[in-house]
Design an enzyme around this catalytic site. Structure first.
Site, PDB file in Angstrom:
ATOM      1  N   ASP A  34       0.999  -0.889  -0.446  1.00  0.00           N
ATOM      2  CA  ASP A  34       0.326  -0.158  -0.012  1.00  0.00           C
ATOM      3  C   ASP A  34       0.566   1.077   0.090  1.00  0.00           C
ATOM      4  OD1 ASP A  34      -3.234   1.104   1.020  1.00  0.00           O
ATOM      5  OD2 ASP A  34      -1.890   2.204   0.869  1.00  0.00           O
ATOM      6  N   PHE A  82      -6.757  -3.868  -5.017  1.00  0.00           N
ATOM      7  CA  PHE A  82      -7.784  -3.161  -3.955  1.00  0.00           C
ATOM      8  C   PHE A  82      -7.186  -1.582  -4.814  1.00  0.00           C
ATOM      9  CE2 PHE A  82      -8.975  -6.706  -1.530  1.00  0.00           C
ATOM     10  CZ  PHE A  82     -10.165  -7.147  -1.531  1.00  0.00           C
ATOM     11  N   THR A 134     -16.252  -2.317 -10.118  1.00  0.00           N
ATOM     12  CA  THR A 134     -17.208  -1.279  -9.397  1.00  0.00           C
ATOM     13  C   THR A 134     -17.950  -1.502 -10.246  1.00  0.00           C
ATOM     14  OG1 THR A 134     -17.240   0.959  -9.286  1.00  0.00           O
ATOM     15  CG2 THR A 134     -16.106   0.851 -10.239  1.00  0.00           C
ATOM     16  N   ASP A 135     -19.178  -1.395  -9.976  1.00  0.00           N
ATOM     17  CA  ASP A 135     -20.568  -1.434 -10.672  1.00  0.00           C
ATOM     18  C   ASP A 135     -20.749  -0.412 -11.585  1.00  0.00           C
ATOM     19  OD1 ASP A 135     -20.953   0.362  -8.926  1.00  0.00           O
ATOM     20  OD2 ASP A 135     -23.735  -0.831  -8.300  1.00  0.00           O
ATOM     21  N   GLU A 136     -20.149   1.382 -11.479  1.00  0.00           N
ATOM     22  CA  GLU A 136     -19.846   2.428 -11.836  1.00  0.00           C
ATOM     23  C   GLU A 136     -19.624   2.169 -13.524  1.00  0.00           C
ATOM     24  OE1 GLU A 136     -18.660   5.574  -9.498  1.00  0.00           O
ATOM     25  OE2 GLU A 136     -19.002   4.886  -7.547  1.00  0.00           O
ATOM     26  N   TYR A 160     -12.974   8.547 -13.249  1.00  0.00           N
ATOM     27  CA  TYR A 160     -13.337   7.634 -12.090  1.00  0.00           C
ATOM     28  C   TYR A 160     -13.229   6.238 -12.778  1.00  0.00           C
ATOM     29  CZ  TYR A 160     -14.262   4.043  -8.328  1.00  0.00           C
ATOM     30  OH  TYR A 160     -14.321   2.608  -7.951  1.00  0.00           O
ATOM     31  N   LYS A 164     -11.374   2.795 -13.859  1.00  0.00           N
ATOM     32  CA  LYS A 164     -11.940   1.360 -13.208  1.00  0.00           C
ATOM     33  C   LYS A 164     -12.059   0.380 -14.616  1.00  0.00           C
ATOM     34  CE  LYS A 164     -11.708  -0.151  -9.715  1.00  0.00           C
ATOM     35  NZ  LYS A 164     -10.465  -0.743  -8.760  1.00  0.00           N
ATOM     36  N   ASN A 189     -22.065   0.208  -3.333  1.00  0.00           N
ATOM     37  CA  ASN A 189     -21.305   0.764  -2.906  1.00  0.00           C
ATOM     38  C   ASN A 189     -20.960  -0.319  -1.441  1.00  0.00           C
ATOM     39  OD1 ASN A 189     -22.919   2.981  -4.731  1.00  0.00           O
ATOM     40  ND2 ASN A 189     -21.867   4.308  -3.161  1.00  0.00           N
TER      41      ASN A 189
HETATM   42  P1  NAD Z   1      -9.909   3.749  -0.300  1.00  0.00           P
HETATM   43  O1  NAD Z   1      -9.984   4.709  -1.190  1.00  0.00           O
HETATM   44  O2  NAD Z   1     -10.568   3.396   0.719  1.00  0.00           O
HETATM   45  O3  NAD Z   1      -8.240   2.668  -0.458  1.00  0.00           O
HETATM   46  C1  NAD Z   1      -7.320   2.777  -1.268  1.00  0.00           C
HETATM   47  C2  NAD Z   1      -6.257   1.950  -0.981  1.00  0.00           C
HETATM   48  O4  NAD Z   1      -5.734   2.145  -2.004  1.00  0.00           O
HETATM   49  C3  NAD Z   1      -5.685   3.525   0.114  1.00  0.00           C
HETATM   50  O5  NAD Z   1      -5.136   2.441   1.355  1.00  0.00           O
HETATM   51  C4  NAD Z   1      -4.473   4.276  -0.371  1.00  0.00           C
HETATM   52  O6  NAD Z   1      -3.076   4.143   0.672  1.00  0.00           O
HETATM   53  C5  NAD Z   1      -4.238   2.753  -1.282  1.00  0.00           C
HETATM   54  N1  NAD Z   1      -3.297   3.269  -2.537  1.00  0.00           N
HETATM   55  C6  NAD Z   1      -3.636   4.374  -3.265  1.00  0.00           C
HETATM   56  N2  NAD Z   1      -3.058   4.173  -4.969  1.00  0.00           N
HETATM   57  C7  NAD Z   1      -1.982   3.461  -4.266  1.00  0.00           C
HETATM   58  C8  NAD Z   1      -1.291   3.320  -5.027  1.00  0.00           C
HETATM   59  N3  NAD Z   1      -0.969   3.519  -6.033  1.00  0.00           N
HETATM   60  N4  NAD Z   1      -0.236   1.885  -4.639  1.00  0.00           N
HETATM   61  C9  NAD Z   1      -0.459   1.095  -3.600  1.00  0.00           C
HETATM   62  N5  NAD Z   1      -1.223   1.427  -2.556  1.00  0.00           N
HETATM   63  C10 NAD Z   1      -2.890   2.383  -2.687  1.00  0.00           C
HETATM   64  O7  NAD Z   1     -10.736   2.450  -1.161  1.00  0.00           O
HETATM   65  P2  NAD Z   1     -11.667   1.526  -1.340  1.00  0.00           P
HETATM   66  O8  NAD Z   1     -12.736   2.544  -0.675  1.00  0.00           O
HETATM   67  O9  NAD Z   1     -11.662   0.426  -0.050  1.00  0.00           O
HETATM   68  O10 NAD Z   1     -11.901   0.811  -2.782  1.00  0.00           O
HETATM   69  C11 NAD Z   1     -11.101  -0.240  -2.384  1.00  0.00           C
HETATM   70  C12 NAD Z   1     -11.265  -0.796  -3.982  1.00  0.00           C
HETATM   71  O11 NAD Z   1     -12.707  -1.438  -4.124  1.00  0.00           O
HETATM   72  C13 NAD Z   1     -10.716  -0.222  -5.534  1.00  0.00           C
HETATM   73  O12 NAD Z   1     -10.393  -0.044  -6.259  1.00  0.00           O
HETATM   74  C14 NAD Z   1     -12.304   0.304  -5.352  1.00  0.00           C
HETATM   75  O13 NAD Z   1     -12.593   1.031  -7.079  1.00  0.00           O
HETATM   76  C15 NAD Z   1     -13.104  -0.818  -5.445  1.00  0.00           C
HETATM   77  N6  NAD Z   1     -14.675  -0.370  -5.225  1.00  0.00           N
HETATM   78  C16 NAD Z   1     -15.098  -0.126  -3.885  1.00  0.00           C
HETATM   79  C17 NAD Z   1     -16.247   1.048  -3.696  1.00  0.00           C
HETATM   80  C18 NAD Z   1     -16.805   1.055  -2.362  1.00  0.00           C
HETATM   81  O14 NAD Z   1     -18.147   1.044  -2.438  1.00  0.00           O
HETATM   82  N7  NAD Z   1     -16.362   1.712  -1.664  1.00  0.00           N
HETATM   83  C19 NAD Z   1     -16.965  -0.243  -3.815  1.00  0.00           C
HETATM   84  C20 NAD Z   1     -17.293  -0.955  -5.266  1.00  0.00           C
HETATM   85  C21 NAD Z   1     -15.382  -0.725  -5.733  1.00  0.00           C
HETATM   86  O1  DAU Z   2     -20.904   1.832  -6.632  1.00  0.00           O
HETATM   87  C1  DAU Z   2     -19.563   1.772  -6.381  1.00  0.00           C
HETATM   88  C2  DAU Z   2     -18.947   2.469  -6.163  1.00  0.00           C
HETATM   89  O2  DAU Z   2     -19.682   3.217  -4.195  1.00  0.00           O
HETATM   90  C3  DAU Z   2     -17.602   3.058  -5.785  1.00  0.00           C
HETATM   91  O3  DAU Z   2     -16.857   2.136  -7.046  1.00  0.00           O
HETATM   92  C4  DAU Z   2     -16.532   3.795  -5.317  1.00  0.00           C
HETATM   93  O4  DAU Z   2     -14.858   4.019  -4.480  1.00  0.00           O
HETATM   94  C5  DAU Z   2     -17.562   4.494  -4.030  1.00  0.00           C
HETATM   95  O5  DAU Z   2     -16.770   5.888  -3.745  1.00  0.00           O
HETATM   96  C6  DAU Z   2     -18.659   4.705  -4.311  1.00  0.00           C
HETATM   97  O6  DAU Z   2     -18.763   5.424  -4.866  1.00  0.00           O
HETATM   98  P1  DAU Z   2     -20.160   6.983  -4.893  1.00  0.00           P
HETATM   99  O7  DAU Z   2     -20.277   8.523  -5.139  1.00  0.00           O
HETATM  100  O8  DAU Z   2     -22.053   6.529  -5.699  1.00  0.00           O
HETATM  101  O9  DAU Z   2     -20.397   6.842  -3.672  1.00  0.00           O
HETATM  102  P2  DAU Z   2     -20.346   8.287  -2.826  1.00  0.00           P
HETATM  103  O10 DAU Z   2     -20.172   7.855  -0.661  1.00  0.00           O
HETATM  104  O11 DAU Z   2     -18.896   9.583  -2.603  1.00  0.00           O
HETATM  105  O12 DAU Z   2     -21.670   9.012  -2.312  1.00  0.00           O
HETATM  106  C7  DAU Z   2     -22.394   8.143  -2.539  1.00  0.00           C
HETATM  107  C8  DAU Z   2     -23.625   9.136  -3.146  1.00  0.00           C
HETATM  108  O13 DAU Z   2     -23.910   9.543  -1.858  1.00  0.00           O
HETATM  109  C9  DAU Z   2     -23.719   9.671  -4.170  1.00  0.00           C
HETATM  110  O14 DAU Z   2     -24.586   9.950  -5.595  1.00  0.00           O
HETATM  111  C10 DAU Z   2     -23.494  10.786  -3.860  1.00  0.00           C
HETATM  112  C11 DAU Z   2     -24.365  11.411  -2.952  1.00  0.00           C
HETATM  113  N1  DAU Z   2     -23.299  12.222  -2.106  1.00  0.00           N
HETATM  114  C12 DAU Z   2     -22.578  12.154  -1.645  1.00  0.00           C
HETATM  115  C13 DAU Z   2     -21.180  12.309  -0.761  1.00  0.00           C
HETATM  116  C14 DAU Z   2     -19.861  12.612  -0.103  1.00  0.00           C
HETATM  117  C15 DAU Z   2     -23.767  13.440  -1.067  1.00  0.00           C
HETATM  118  O15 DAU Z   2     -24.983  13.730  -1.949  1.00  0.00           O
HETATM  119  N2  DAU Z   2     -23.644  13.820  -0.820  1.00  0.00           N
HETATM  120  C16 DAU Z   2     -21.823  13.837  -0.334  1.00  0.00           C
HETATM  121  O16 DAU Z   2     -21.570  14.444   0.583  1.00  0.00           O
END
Ligand code: NAD
Ligand code: DAU
Length: 366
Positions: A34, A82, A134-136, A160, A164, A189
């Site tokens: 990381d 990840f 991700t589903d996005e 983003y 991906k 999400n």
């Molecule tokens: P996060 O931002 O919390 O964590 C990302 C981690 O990657 C951090 O620890 C960061 O330090 C590390 N990182 C970033 N750049 C790096 C690099 N160049 N080399 C090594 N490490 C690096 O993200 P998350 O929410 O835990 O998401 C993890 C994965 O899951 C991502 O690939 C994201 O696209 C995917 N994902 C997230 C969600 C969600 O809801 N959070 C949903 C679906 C998929």
């Molecule tokens: O769907 C999977 C994705 O979910 C992952 O791939 C991403 O890494 C993760 O960040 C997440 O993306 P979203 O953009 O859906 O998540 P976020 O929590 O940023 O926002 C959720 C929803 O809430 C989105 O419609 C934007 C809205 N939002 C978000 C923030 C931060 C607000 O209305 N107000 C806010 O302050």
């Protein structure tokens, strides 16, 4: 016995995956790589710090020599990727880091895996490269559209999701062209412990505790499909163990909520938790419940996110039918557990919300 390299293991889902993995496979060997960006945090890995079979390496997935060294010296047979820049709002403000890590970084991991696992001196080695997507990448659904399946065409809308999607295509190409044994999961999400408080649910929890405005983008009617983070980790585990090489699997919660409804729910649950609790009242004097008010009064509609996707929803039939996957955490219990975790771990979120993060957040709304 599998030997895993977990990239991005100090982030939200990566850290939960490390805890999940050791809880289920205590004898496995696991290396976390990381870069510790703003989103990565060693505190997330504190519970495993001294356990045997675990090693942490600070480094960038874009450093091919480092990745090759780890694959060789640690005899890694499984990569779970990840590591990513993960926040949509940040990608709108500054897409470069997203291309660097999500596209070029993932390509770098693929190159290293190909060199060590396919072209190494000892010949081809048993391996799996699992990519966390991700589903996005599927774009945005209309209100009556069928949820995303694995054959929904790619239509990423933000820098983003485009980054991906690019990574997904490279993973696919390395399988098709070179025979690298890959799998990909596209998940909805996530929510749960250790989520960085720039994302909706932890941001709302923490703002309520401080009596700060709850920013809702646009009309608040955008829809997301929420899944407790452990259920995502279990889905990846099943794909690693039983999933077919070269396949994509969608993982989701069958749990669609509008943003405004999620925010109202969190408001009500926190009002309930804070009311009459003297210890919490002392710790969070600015929370509305301590002033005889309702947290919902903090809801503030703000300018919409650029290109804001309207609706995401996952059809996880393939995962269920092929792998027996069903989410185990109900939303009712998962959201309560999450709120309880943030109430119990104030030190964690105070520490991660340092000055630079607050400056960045401020710029969003000023
Ligand atoms: P996060 O931002 O919390 O964590 C990302 C981690 O990657 C951090 O620890 C960061 O330090 C590390 N990182 C970033 N750049 C790096 C690099 N160049 N080399 C090594 N490490 C690096 O993200 P998350 O929410 O835990 O998401 C993890 C994965 O899951 C991502 O690939 C994201 O696209 C995917 N994902 C997230 C969600 C969600 O809801 N959070 C949903 C679906 C998929
Ligand atoms: O769907 C999977 C994705 O979910 C992952 O791939 C991403 O890494 C993760 O960040 C997440 O993306 P979203 O953009 O859906 O998540 P976020 O929590 O940023 O926002 C959720 C929803 O809430 C989105 O419609 C934007 C809205 N939002 C978000 C923030 C931060 C607000 O209305 N107000 C806010 O302050």
């Amino acid at each position: 016995m599998p030997r895993l390299l977990v990239t991005g293991g100090a982030g939200f889902i990566g850290a939960n995956f490390v805890h999940y993995w050791f809880a289920n496979y205590p004898d496995d060997h696991l290396v976390v790589l990381d870069a510790l960006t703003y989103a990565g945090n060693m505190a997330n890995l504190e519970p495993v710090r001294d356990r045997s079979g675990y090693r942490f390496v600070k480094g960038d997935i874009g450093d091919q020599q480092l990745v090759e060294e780890i694959l060789l010296s640690e005899k890694i047979d499984t990569i779970v990727n990840f590591a990513a820049e993960s926040h949509v709002d940040r990608s709108i403000l500054g897409p470069d880091a997203f291309v660097a890590t999500n596209v070029v970084g993932t390509h770098n991991l693929l190159k290293a895996a190909r060199k060590i696992w396919l072209d190494g001196a000892g010949g081809r080695k048993p391996h799996r490269f699992h990519h966390v997507s991700t589903d996005e990448i599927y774009g945005s659904l209309g209100p009556d559209d069928h949820p995303f399946t694995e054959s929904t065409p790619y239509a990423p809308n933000s820098p983003y999701s485009a980054s991906k999607a690019s990574a997904d295509h490279l993973v696919r190409a390395y399988h098709h062209t070179y025979g690298l044994e890959v799998s990909t999961s596209s998940c909805s999400n996530n929510y749960g412990p250790y989520q960085f408080p720039e994302k909706l649910i932890p941001l709302i929890i923490i703002n309520i505790l401080h009596g700060k405005a709850l920013p809702i983008y646009g009309d608040g009617l955008n829809i997301r499909d929420w899944l407790y983070v452990d259920d995502h980790c279990r889905g990846i585990d099943l794909i690693l163990k039983k999933g077919r090489v070269g396949e994509v699997y969608n993982i989701g919660g069958n749990n669609e909520w509008t943003n405004i409804d999620i925010v109202r729910l969190v408001c009500n649950l926190l009002d309930e938790a804070l009311t009459g609790d003297l210890e919490l009242a002392k710790r969070f004097p600015d929370a509305p419940a301590n002033k005889g008010k309702k947290a919902e009064e903090l809801i503030t509609f703000v300018k919409d996110r650029l290109g804001h996707d309207r609706r995401y929803a996952i059809d996880a039939t393939k995962c269920r039918e092929e792998l027996g996957y069903v989410p185990t955490e109900s939303f009712e219990t998962g959201i309560r557990k999450t709120i309880a975790w943030y109430l119990a771990n104030e030190k964690w979120w105070q520490t991660v919300m340092d000055g630079s993060y607050r400056d960045w957040l401020e710029k969003q709304y000023v």
